[in-house]
Design a protein around this motif. Structure first.
Motif, PDB file in Angstrom:
ATOM      1  N   VAL A 382     -13.472   5.366   6.395  1.00  0.00           N
ATOM      2  CA  VAL A 382     -12.131   5.416   5.813  1.00  0.00           C
ATOM      3  C   VAL A 382     -11.167   4.576   6.646  1.00  0.00           C
ATOM      4  O   VAL A 382     -11.494   4.132   7.734  1.00  0.00           O
ATOM      5  CB  VAL A 382     -11.583   6.849   5.698  1.00  0.00           C
ATOM      6  CG1 VAL A 382     -12.486   7.707   4.874  1.00  0.00           C
ATOM      7  CG2 VAL A 382     -11.353   7.469   7.060  1.00  0.00           C
ATOM      8  N   SER A 408     -13.918  11.374   4.120  1.00  0.00           N
ATOM      9  CA  SER A 408     -14.109  11.968   5.443  1.00  0.00           C
ATOM     10  C   SER A 408     -14.408  10.871   6.452  1.00  0.00           C
ATOM     11  O   SER A 408     -15.282  10.024   6.237  1.00  0.00           O
ATOM     12  CB  SER A 408     -15.272  12.951   5.432  1.00  0.00           C
ATOM     13  OG  SER A 408     -15.530  13.366   6.764  1.00  0.00           O
ATOM     14  N   GLY A 435     -11.104   5.457  15.409  1.00  0.00           N
ATOM     15  CA  GLY A 435     -11.007   6.905  15.287  1.00  0.00           C
ATOM     16  C   GLY A 435     -12.277   7.490  14.686  1.00  0.00           C
ATOM     17  O   GLY A 435     -12.839   8.461  15.201  1.00  0.00           O
ATOM     18  N   TYR A 464      -5.171   5.940  14.953  1.00  0.00           N
ATOM     19  CA  TYR A 464      -5.321   6.243  13.532  1.00  0.00           C
ATOM     20  C   TYR A 464      -4.345   5.374  12.748  1.00  0.00           C
ATOM     21  O   TYR A 464      -3.280   5.829  12.328  1.00  0.00           O
ATOM     22  CB  TYR A 464      -5.029   7.725  13.284  1.00  0.00           C
ATOM     23  CG  TYR A 464      -5.932   8.674  14.042  1.00  0.00           C
ATOM     24  CD1 TYR A 464      -7.303   8.440  14.135  1.00  0.00           C
ATOM     25  CD2 TYR A 464      -5.427   9.821  14.650  1.00  0.00           C
ATOM     26  CE1 TYR A 464      -8.136   9.312  14.810  1.00  0.00           C
ATOM     27  CE2 TYR A 464      -6.261  10.702  15.322  1.00  0.00           C
ATOM     28  CZ  TYR A 464      -7.607  10.433  15.405  1.00  0.00           C
ATOM     29  OH  TYR A 464      -8.436  11.296  16.079  1.00  0.00           O
ATOM     30  N   THR A 466      -4.194   4.042   9.723  1.00  0.00           N
ATOM     31  CA  THR A 466      -3.746   4.433   8.382  1.00  0.00           C
ATOM     32  C   THR A 466      -2.585   5.419   8.493  1.00  0.00           C
ATOM     33  O   THR A 466      -1.595   5.330   7.771  1.00  0.00           O
ATOM     34  CB  THR A 466      -4.902   5.103   7.620  1.00  0.00           C
ATOM     35  OG1 THR A 466      -6.036   4.256   7.707  1.00  0.00           O
ATOM     36  CG2 THR A 466      -4.553   5.348   6.171  1.00  0.00           C
TER      37      THR A 466
HETATM   38  C1  LIG Z   1     -12.677  13.969   9.193  1.00  0.00           C
HETATM   39  C2  LIG Z   1     -11.280  13.472   8.939  1.00  0.00           C
HETATM   40  N1  LIG Z   1     -10.276  13.856   9.721  1.00  0.00           N
HETATM   41  C3  LIG Z   1      -9.007  13.395   9.508  1.00  0.00           C
HETATM   42  C4  LIG Z   1      -8.741  12.538   8.474  1.00  0.00           C
HETATM   43  C5  LIG Z   1      -7.312  12.041   8.214  1.00  0.00           C
HETATM   44  N2  LIG Z   1      -7.220  10.593   8.437  1.00  0.00           N
HETATM   45  C6  LIG Z   1      -7.242   9.695   7.421  1.00  0.00           C
HETATM   46  S1  LIG Z   1      -7.219   8.117   7.935  1.00  0.00           S
HETATM   47  C7  LIG Z   1      -7.174   8.582   9.551  1.00  0.00           C
HETATM   48  C8  LIG Z   1      -7.142   7.581  10.643  1.00  0.00           C
HETATM   49  C9  LIG Z   1      -8.400   6.777  10.699  1.00  0.00           C
HETATM   50  O1  LIG Z   1      -8.411   6.110  11.917  1.00  0.00           O
HETATM   51  P1  LIG Z   1      -9.473   4.986  12.227  1.00  0.00           P
HETATM   52  O2  LIG Z   1     -10.837   5.497  11.951  1.00  0.00           O
HETATM   53  O3  LIG Z   1      -9.222   4.463  13.599  1.00  0.00           O
HETATM   54  O4  LIG Z   1      -9.164   3.884  11.116  1.00  0.00           O
HETATM   55  P2  LIG Z   1      -7.781   3.059  10.926  1.00  0.00           P
HETATM   56  O5  LIG Z   1      -6.915   3.891  10.030  1.00  0.00           O
HETATM   57  O6  LIG Z   1      -7.187   2.867  12.278  1.00  0.00           O
HETATM   58  O7  LIG Z   1      -8.212   1.786  10.252  1.00  0.00           O
HETATM   59  C10 LIG Z   1      -7.159   9.980   9.669  1.00  0.00           C
HETATM   60  C11 LIG Z   1      -7.089  10.727  10.961  1.00  0.00           C
HETATM   61  C12 LIG Z   1      -9.837  12.166   7.665  1.00  0.00           C
HETATM   62  N3  LIG Z   1      -9.697  11.346   6.600  1.00  0.00           N
HETATM   63  N4  LIG Z   1     -11.087  12.618   7.928  1.00  0.00           N
END
Ligand SMILES: Cc1ncc(C[n+]2csc(CCOP(=O)(O)OP(=O)(O)O)c2C)c(N)n1
Ligand SMILES: [Mg+2]
Length: 545
Positions: A382, A408, A435, A464, A466
């Motif tokens: 994601v 997820s 993340g 994070y 997003t």
């Molecule tokens: C298991 C889980 N926990 C929390 C979230 C909420 N969430 C959505 S996007 C995100 C940040 C994702 O961070 P990263 O993997 O570093 O990707 P980026 O957004 O920096 O590209 C979070 C914490 C989620 N989707 N899934």
């Protein structure tokens, strides 16, 4: 079938008959008997670092191969695959969750056995909510039938199922002379005929029909049918994000991803300006519809999925999705003069000569796009990994695996493992945020153990990302790992630290040549940088605020 196989052996035989060759999981005393049976069977056990990794790997395996299996111990293992099973349910992936459990005899007088949460059936009750069918194989008399019933449900609905194996039943013989049941479900003929007549009339009288291809076309193996439909009628095709790569994206009838504000504007205008949108296997999810920015009018739509068929405001019961699509293929659909349709703009070519420039999300995806071949399957996590992947031009039909609905974090690294075991001819390109990597990235140890060679790109934007675009705070920061040095710890693979375009280019070339193990590309990005798709979405949403 050999007479009176044991219950565990029968389960193994049926999984094998349905194409399963690997079972992902971690053993425990309640499931060791079954692990022994697995060891002596043609199925291969794939030991992951964590059960959630096993669950995601089995999900990707199921998406590529048609059925996947995860096998864990009671509660401590089982409850860890609750999240991955929820994702498989929400996104329609047929995963068989097998959990060991206390023996039926041990349950008498309700003793406090280890791993028990509350009651013996607590875990079963949890999985009733997360699966399309579930069973506890407590009775050898009905166990074989029960296995047939739940496996059929997984294949019929493309959703996960739960099988609990009490440890004293695994080695018991089931009934002899059992023949696996054949389940046939047929459409109601008259309803099917009427639905097809109405659909054909609507399509033939439309001036600008368009197919909107969804994920179920892939799950039900109907990609070829869609291709033939498009070729027979000259009607163009757009795909949802979840259905991305359902057909080869170089195809002349393919326009690109439609997702309201997330997708390209030219595709959005075409689809929303159509007087007959033929939605096949599309999930009406908020992400698919660009967080409800998509404008699709039921009065101009045909909507067919495995759960529902409606044409304008008419709903038809008892029509199977596959019968409806096959029916359309045979029907007298007019062949039209080819329309002028939008095509995906090839991403601007990446020129590594710009060398010392810092990598941006945009240049990263340009470079990755040039890297794609028929042999690559993309597993996207994601965040920007997934939005960026939506823009890639994928050659292969099942080219992108991503949790585009349930979303997820932690899916992509284990999914790369599942995808490559499901089809050893592909090489996974795993796109994962820092993340998400911190959640399940250690499954690279599993990739090393089973000699897999994914190319893992960590989009390292120090947090994070997003979430930063929605609302920022210190809770969106991450501890910065030296991702590229993980190969030292794991004793396998190669790591690359990447800041400039030149380094990115070199690392990808090196990763391509290095096929003996995984490659880990730690790509340093600015915390607020983002992909064009995410930018489009946030910009449009901002205009609505
Ligand atoms: C298991 C889980 N926990 C929390 C979230 C909420 N969430 C959505 S996007 C995100 C940040 C994702 O961070 P990263 O993997 O570093 O990707 P980026 O957004 O920096 O590209 C979070 C914490 C989620 N989707 N899934
Ligand atoms: Mg990040």
């Amino acid at each position: 079938m050999k007479n009176a196989a044991s219950i565990g052996e029968y389960l193994i035989q049926r999984l094998h008959a349905h194409g399963v060759r690997h079972v992902f999981g971690i053993p425990g005393d309640y499931v060791l008997g079954f692990y022994e049976q697995l060891l002596r069977s043609p199925l291969r056990i794939i030991n992951t670092c964590d059960e959630q990794g096993a669950g995601f790997a089995a999900d990707a395996y199921a998406r590529v191969r048609g059925l996947g299996a995860v096998c864990v111990t009671y509660c401590v293992g089982g409850l860890k695959v609750a999240n991955s099973t929820a994702e498989a349910f929400a996104e329609k992936s047929p995963v068989v969750v097998i959990s060991g459990a206390p023996g039926m005899k041990e349950r008498e007088k309700n003793p406090l056995l280890h791993h028990k949460v509350r009651e013996f059936d607590t875990q079963k009750k949890v999985f009733e909510q997360l699966t399309i069918a579930s069973t506890v194989l407590g009775d050898p008399q009905t166990a074989f039938q029960e296995i047939d019933r739940v496996l059929h449900a997984a294949l019929r609905y493309k959703r996960p199922v739960y099988i609990e194996l009490p440890r004293d039943v695994v080695c018991m013989a089931g009934i002899s002379h059992h023949k696996p049941s054949e389940f046939r479900e047929e459409s109601d003929k008259q309803t099917l005929r009427e639905a097809l007549t109405e659909a054909v009339a609507m399509i033939n009288s439309a001036s600008k029909p368009v197919f909107l291809a969804g994920v179920e076309l892939h799950r039900f193996g109907l990609q070829n049918a869609l291709l033939k439909l498009a070729e027979k009628t000259n009607i163009p095709v757009a795909a949802t994000i979840l259905g991305k790569s359902v057909i080869g994206e170089q195809h002349p009838f393919y326009m690109g991803v439609y997702g309201g504000a997330i997708g390209r504007d030219d595709v959005r205008r075409y689809v929303e300006g159509s007087d007959c949108v033929i939605m096949l296997g599309v999930f009406m999810t908020d992400v698919n519809l660009g967080i409800y920015t998509a404008q699709l009018d039921p009065a101009r739509s045909i909507y067919a999925t495995s759960e529902k068929l409606s044409i304008r405001y008419h709903t038809f019961e008892n029509v199977r999705f596959t019968d409806f699509i096959r029916g359309l293929l045979k029907a007298r659909l007019q062949r039209r003069a080819p329309e002028k349709i939008p095509h995906p703009q090839p991403l601007a070519t990446f020129r590594a000569a710009r060398g010392k420039d810092k990598v941006t999300v945009k240049s990263l995806f340009q470079r990755l796009n040039a890297f794609l071949t028929e042999k690559i399957v993309v597993a996207a996590d994601v965040g920007d990994a997934l939005f960026g992947a939506a823009e890639l031009s994928v050659h292969h039909r099942t080219g992108v695996l991503g949790p585009a609905y349930y979303a997820s974090m932690g899916f992509a690294v284990p999914a790369g493992i599942g995808a490559q075991l499901a089809n050893p001819k592909v090489r996974p390109l795993v796109l994962v945020g820092d993340g998400a990597f911190q959640m399940t990235g250690m499954e690279l140890a599993t990739a090393a153990r089973y000699k897999l060679n994914p190319i893992v790109v960590v989009l390292n934007n120090r947090g994070y990302g997003t979430e930063r675009h929605i609302h920022d705070g210190p809770y969106n920061d991450l501890w910065p790992w030296n991702y590229h040095r993980l190969p030292e710890i794991l004793g396998a693979g190669r790591g690359f630290e990447i800041e400039t375009e030149e380094q990115l280019d070199q690392a990808l070339r090196a990763a391509e040549r290095y096929t003996e193990g995984f490659s880990l590309l730690d790509v340093r990005l600015e915390p607020l940088d983002r992909s064009p798709a995410m930018q489009r979405l946030t910009e449009r949403l901002a205009r609505r605020l």
